[in-house]
Enzyme design. Structure first.
Site, short mmCIF file in Angstrom:
data_model
loop_
_atom_site.label_atom_id
_atom_site.label_comp_id
_atom_site.label_asym_id
_atom_site.label_seq_id
_atom_site.Cartn_x
_atom_site.Cartn_y
_atom_site.Cartn_z
N HIS A 17 0.87 -1.18 0.00
CA HIS A 17 0.00 0.00 0.00
C HIS A 17 0.91 1.23 0.00
O HIS A 17 1.35 1.69 1.04
CB HIS A 17 -0.87 -0.06 1.26
CG HIS A 17 -1.83 1.07 1.45
ND1 HIS A 17 -3.17 0.96 1.20
CD2 HIS A 17 -1.65 2.33 1.91
CE1 HIS A 17 -3.79 2.10 1.49
NE2 HIS A 17 -2.87 2.95 1.92
N CYS B 241 -4.03 10.50 4.54
CA CYS B 241 -4.61 10.13 5.83
C CYS B 241 -4.74 11.39 6.67
O CYS B 241 -3.75 12.09 6.90
CB CYS B 241 -3.74 9.11 6.55
SG CYS B 241 -4.39 8.71 8.18
P1 HMG Z 1 -12.16 6.82 20.77
O1 HMG Z 1 -12.59 8.21 20.95
O2 HMG Z 1 -11.04 6.30 21.61
O3 HMG Z 1 -13.43 5.83 20.90
O4 HMG Z 1 -11.79 6.64 19.22
P2 HMG Z 1 -14.03 5.13 22.16
O5 HMG Z 1 -13.92 3.65 21.95
O6 HMG Z 1 -13.48 5.71 23.42
O7 HMG Z 1 -15.56 5.53 22.05
C1 HMG Z 1 -15.99 6.90 22.16
C2 HMG Z 1 -17.34 7.04 21.49
O8 HMG Z 1 -17.18 6.77 20.10
C3 HMG Z 1 -18.40 6.06 21.98
O9 HMG Z 1 -19.66 6.71 21.88
C4 HMG Z 1 -18.36 4.95 20.95
O10 HMG Z 1 -19.58 4.24 20.80
C5 HMG Z 1 -18.07 5.74 19.70
P3 HMG Z 1 -20.37 7.33 23.17
O11 HMG Z 1 -20.52 6.17 24.11
O12 HMG Z 1 -19.42 8.38 23.67
O13 HMG Z 1 -21.64 7.87 22.62
N1 HMG Z 1 -17.40 4.90 18.70
C6 HMG Z 1 -17.80 4.76 17.42
N2 HMG Z 1 -18.82 5.28 16.74
C7 HMG Z 1 -18.95 4.89 15.44
N3 HMG Z 1 -18.10 4.03 14.84
C8 HMG Z 1 -17.07 3.50 15.50
C9 HMG Z 1 -16.88 3.86 16.84
N4 HMG Z 1 -15.96 3.51 17.77
C10 HMG Z 1 -16.29 4.15 18.89
N5 HMG Z 1 -16.25 2.63 14.88
C11 HMG Z 1 -11.59 5.23 17.29
C12 HMG Z 1 -11.27 5.39 18.77
C13 HMG Z 1 -10.85 3.99 16.79
C14 HMG Z 1 -13.09 5.03 17.14
C15 HMG Z 1 -11.14 6.51 16.53
O14 HMG Z 1 -9.82 6.71 16.83
C16 HMG Z 1 -11.33 6.42 15.04
O15 HMG Z 1 -12.44 6.36 14.53
N6 HMG Z 1 -10.18 6.41 14.27
C17 HMG Z 1 -10.25 6.30 12.83
C18 HMG Z 1 -9.15 7.10 12.18
C19 HMG Z 1 -9.18 6.85 10.70
O16 HMG Z 1 -10.19 6.49 10.12
N7 HMG Z 1 -8.01 7.05 10.03
C20 HMG Z 1 -7.91 6.84 8.62
C21 HMG Z 1 -7.90 5.39 8.24
S1 HMG Z 1 -6.32 4.60 8.49
C22 HMG Z 1 -5.41 4.99 7.06
O17 HMG Z 1 -5.83 5.80 6.28
C23 HMG Z 1 -4.14 4.24 6.78
C24 HMG Z 1 -4.29 3.17 5.68
O18 HMG Z 1 -4.71 3.75 4.45
C25 HMG Z 1 -2.94 2.45 5.46
C26 HMG Z 1 -1.75 3.41 5.26
O19 HMG Z 1 -1.81 4.29 4.40
O20 HMG Z 1 -0.77 3.22 6.00
C27 HMG Z 1 -5.32 2.10 6.07
MG MG Z 2 -3.43 4.74 3.06
#
Ligand code: HMG
Ligand code: MG
Length: 301
Positions: A209, A242
């Protein structure tokens, strides 16, 4: 060139990695049309969206609506990202059959991207993968920052192999090695892939990737082909980045990859003209020039 595979799989990430960093919200209809056009262009797998927290990636907050409009029973798998059990629940509810978890090889990015730690991220993934496999889903795992990290600098090969091997041990079918900020070069690719081979990870379980920030993605792809890799992630038009990684720009453009594969006589199943038309249309929707050199060279809407 000798020693290259006859055929590769292009794992299209445009609708997910490509769009996740776009500041203006792309309309639902446009996202759905983008995915459908990519499928029609011959991509054999298209990552559709992410079930991450909508506040973390507002662009993909409509994941359930997007998936509801797609043909999940079609012959082209449409995987979605899930960072944790909450994401998996949402993906299951939407009827998804393919999910991808995403890990970090570094402490800092685990904090920035997952609000976790290098060790703590496995507590998110273990139950997620276990339940996904029990539900009959296909699970892919990403590991980010495999070639360098904007906060920590160099990333040790051992740390990448340890993180990646652990994700495979959890039961992920495929491991995608992410050059999130595009700093890798071909020699580094070879060293990393040799290290995975030494750790007894079969090369057919690995995908690459590459982001193209430093213009190295195609050179790195060629080095990977020479090491037996047959799955490459790419993004139509070179969209991407990202939001939680400083200096990450677009992915390797699918068209640039297709052009090189065509030149090498490697099969991939994609219709280049149709793909270029799709990326040209998408660039118009986003109001920007396509990043892909091949789209710019060939592109007529
Ligand atoms: P957090 O704030 O630590 O979540 O985020 P939490 O577990 O403490 O929960 C807090 C609240 O969020 C709760 O709700 C959960 O239900 C809710 P409340 O009780 O307060 O009402 N919650 C969610 N709601 C919807 N969907 C969910 C979810 N999880 C918890 N899945 C978390 C932790 C992982 C959720 C956050 O950090 C996050 O969403 N991160 C995503 C970041 C992201 O998408 N980055 C881009 C993708 S990675 C990338 O691009 C790299 C890649 O391409 C490879 C490369 O290039 O190397 C893949
Ligand atoms: Mg990527």
């Amino acid at each position: 060139m000798p020693g290259l595979p006859e055929r590769v799989t292009i794992y299209e990430v445009g609708p997910r990695d490509g769009l996740q960093n776009e500041p203006a919200i792309v309309p639902l209809d446009v996202k759905v049309e983008f995915i459908e056009r990519l499928v029609a262009a011959g991509l054999s797998i298209v990552e559709a969206t992410s079930f991450v927290h909508p506040r973390w990636v507002p662009q993909l907050a409509d994941a359930a609506e997007v998936v509801a409009r797609l043909d999940l029973a079609g012959s082209v798998p449409l995987p979605v990202l899930v960072p944790n059990e909450r994401g998996l629940d949402r993906a299951l509810e939407a009827g998804c059959t393919h999910v991808a978890i995403f890990a970090s090889a570094t402490e800092t990015f685990a904090a920035k991207n997952l609000n976790s730690t290098l060790e703590g991220q496995f507590a998110l993934f273990e139950p997620t993968v276990e339940r996904a496999l029990a539900a009959g889903l296909d699970v892919r795992a990403y590991v980010s920052m495999c070639f360098g990290d904007p906060w920590e600098g160099d990333v040790s090969i051992d740390q990448v192999v340890a993180t990646g091997s652990r994700l495979l041990d959890l039961g992920a079918g495929q491991l995608s090695l992410g050059d999130t900020i595009g700093v890798g070069t071909p020699g580094h690719v070879g060293t990393l892939l040799d290290a995975f081979a030494s750790a007894d990870v079969a090369v057919d379980r690995l995908a690459m990737h590459f982001h193209d920030t430093y213009g190295q993605a195609l050179a790195n792809t060629l080095a990977s082909l020479q090491h037996g890799i047959t799955t490459f992630d790419a993004s139509a038009g070179g969209l991407g980045g990202c939001p939680y990684a400083e200096s990450a720009t677009g992915n390797l453009a699918t068209e640039d990859l297709v052009w090189m594969l065509d030149g090498l006589g490697i099969q991939h199943g994609v219709d280049l003209a149709s793909l270029v038309a799709t990326s040209t249309w998408m660039a118009d929707q986003l109001g920007k020039e396509p990043a892909s050199a091949v789209v710019r060279a060939l592109g007529v809407a």
